[in-house]
Design a protein around this motif. Sequence first.
Motif, mmCIF file in Angstrom:
data_model
loop_
_atom_site.group_PDB
_atom_site.id
_atom_site.type_symbol
_atom_site.label_atom_id
_atom_site.label_comp_id
_atom_site.label_asym_id
_atom_site.label_seq_id
_atom_site.Cartn_x
_atom_site.Cartn_y
_atom_site.Cartn_z
ATOM 1 N N GLU A 198 11.398 36.240 12.603
ATOM 2 C CA GLU A 198 10.405 36.928 11.896
ATOM 3 C C GLU A 198 9.777 35.765 10.188
ATOM 4 O O GLU A 198 9.237 36.092 9.684
ATOM 5 N N THR A 199 10.792 34.997 9.619
ATOM 6 C CA THR A 199 11.119 34.636 8.660
ATOM 7 C C THR A 199 9.850 33.253 9.004
ATOM 8 O O THR A 199 9.651 32.890 8.108
ATOM 9 N N VAL A 200 10.098 32.946 10.200
ATOM 10 C CA VAL A 200 8.872 31.678 10.100
ATOM 11 C C VAL A 200 7.802 32.227 9.852
ATOM 12 O O VAL A 200 7.144 31.344 9.727
ATOM 13 N N VAL A 201 7.206 33.380 10.731
ATOM 14 C CA VAL A 201 5.880 33.647 10.315
ATOM 15 C C VAL A 201 6.199 34.057 8.573
ATOM 16 O O VAL A 201 4.829 33.622 8.606
ATOM 17 N N ARG A 202 6.735 34.641 8.493
ATOM 18 C CA ARG A 202 6.589 36.306 6.848
ATOM 19 C C ARG A 202 6.253 34.380 6.232
ATOM 20 O O ARG A 202 5.616 34.046 4.965
ATOM 21 N N THR A 203 6.937 32.906 6.316
ATOM 22 C CA THR A 203 6.862 31.967 5.915
ATOM 23 C C THR A 203 5.867 31.433 5.905
ATOM 24 O O THR A 203 5.096 31.095 4.249
ATOM 25 N N HIS A 204 5.322 31.192 6.918
ATOM 26 C CA HIS A 204 3.909 30.323 7.487
ATOM 27 C C HIS A 204 2.738 31.175 6.593
ATOM 28 O O HIS A 204 2.099 30.518 5.911
ATOM 29 N N GLY A 205 3.078 32.433 6.487
ATOM 30 C CA GLY A 205 1.735 33.403 5.826
ATOM 31 C C GLY A 205 1.900 33.382 4.326
ATOM 32 O O GLY A 205 0.598 33.369 3.529
ATOM 33 N N ARG A 206 3.261 33.189 3.656
ATOM 34 C CA ARG A 206 2.846 32.465 2.171
ATOM 35 C C ARG A 206 2.088 31.318 2.137
ATOM 36 O O ARG A 206 1.724 30.757 1.162
ATOM 37 N N ALA A 210 5.833 25.254 -2.510
ATOM 38 C CA ALA A 210 6.741 26.073 -2.910
ATOM 39 C C ALA A 210 7.022 27.064 -1.798
ATOM 40 O O ALA A 210 8.439 26.707 -1.286
ATOM 41 N N ALA A 211 6.311 26.990 -0.833
ATOM 42 C CA ALA A 211 6.432 28.544 0.348
ATOM 43 C C ALA A 211 6.384 27.173 1.679
ATOM 44 O O ALA A 211 7.125 26.977 2.673
ATOM 45 N N SER A 212 6.198 25.747 1.470
ATOM 46 C CA SER A 212 5.680 24.710 1.879
ATOM 47 C C SER A 212 7.377 23.967 2.511
ATOM 48 O O SER A 212 7.868 24.529 3.194
ATOM 49 N N LEU A 213 7.788 24.209 1.113
ATOM 50 C CA LEU A 213 9.118 23.432 0.718
ATOM 51 C C LEU A 213 10.865 24.667 1.554
ATOM 52 O O LEU A 213 11.212 24.295 1.966
ATOM 53 N N ALA A 214 10.306 25.855 1.488
ATOM 54 C CA ALA A 214 11.064 27.058 1.661
ATOM 55 C C ALA A 214 11.225 26.976 3.198
ATOM 56 O O ALA A 214 12.227 26.838 3.706
ATOM 57 N N LEU A 215 9.678 26.583 4.225
ATOM 58 C CA LEU A 215 9.912 26.709 5.767
ATOM 59 C C LEU A 215 11.100 25.486 5.477
ATOM 60 O O LEU A 215 11.490 25.970 6.894
ATOM 61 N N ILE A 216 10.153 24.601 5.124
ATOM 62 C CA ILE A 216 11.286 23.408 5.889
ATOM 63 C C ILE A 216 12.703 23.329 5.656
ATOM 64 O O ILE A 216 13.503 22.978 6.345
ATOM 65 N N ASP A 217 12.884 23.934 4.250
ATOM 66 C CA ASP A 217 14.085 24.209 3.924
ATOM 67 C C ASP A 217 14.860 24.876 5.275
ATOM 68 O O ASP A 217 15.946 25.140 5.515
ATOM 69 N N PHE A 218 14.995 26.300 5.750
ATOM 70 C CA PHE A 218 14.959 27.282 6.398
ATOM 71 C C PHE A 218 14.970 26.529 7.872
ATOM 72 O O PHE A 218 15.703 26.781 8.121
ATOM 73 N N THR A 219 14.329 25.502 8.129
ATOM 74 C CA THR A 219 14.087 24.860 9.584
ATOM 75 C C THR A 219 15.403 23.817 8.606
ATOM 76 O O THR A 219 16.317 23.395 10.130
ATOM 77 N N SER A 220 15.548 23.073 7.634
ATOM 78 C CA SER A 220 16.844 22.419 7.883
ATOM 79 C C SER A 220 18.094 23.065 7.721
ATOM 80 O O SER A 220 19.093 23.078 8.139
ATOM 81 N N ASP A 221 18.175 24.080 7.253
ATOM 82 C CA ASP A 221 19.133 24.996 7.235
ATOM 83 C C ASP A 221 19.905 25.102 8.866
ATOM 84 O O ASP A 221 21.289 24.608 9.311
#
Length: 239
Positions: free
Chosen positions: A191-199, A214-225
Amino acid sequence: METANKDRSLVSKVMDGLVSGIVEEKYGAILPPQDVLSKEFNVSRTVMREALSMLLARHMLDVRPKIGTRIRPMRDWRMLDEDVVSWRFRAKPDSQFLRDVIEFRVLIEPRASALAAMRATPAEIAGIREAFDAFRSIAPTDPAYQDADELLHTRIVAASGNQFFQQMAAIVRGALSAVNPIIMRKESSWETVVRTHGRVVEAIERHDPKEAEAASLALIDFTSDEVEQAFPVSHAERV
């Protein structure tokens, strides 16, 4: 002409087999002699010599007098070659490799998303939306999920209009193949991945480069975590 095509096909098959053996650590640090490899793959020494030459040109092997054909560390492989990218991502990932993958994505994808928001044509934006709609309709357990994710990211990078970023799309696809199995171990991640891709997609549609970045960076930050939880990275590996 037919013979030449057959030889090229044989060379490609031998290269693929050699790479599989290398990434599976079948050969250790030094490849067997050419005549031994020729018998193993049931090909002529000419075909084997050409296959080895192709891997040498990609900085994957190194010939040393009195030592033989040494397998070079994967960090030395010529990663701008799309075949090498594909081969490198076959190997089992380790924490340092995953760190490097994420650092690469941070450098490329957020900026590519921002440029796509500024430069994408209506047709490119429609293609990005189409790829996203297909991506969010596929469960992570579906074999088609990986292809859908790669298509979405590839279209965003292509829409950046930057020829150097476009050349890096193969590495982006490889990076996704490395991290997605780790991220999708948790059901809640989807759900987080889909929502952030949507952003990211919506920001590109609005021609909002700051939000897209910013949205792309947030997606990668989530991946990193998520990756760091699975593969803890020491302080020494970070610097």
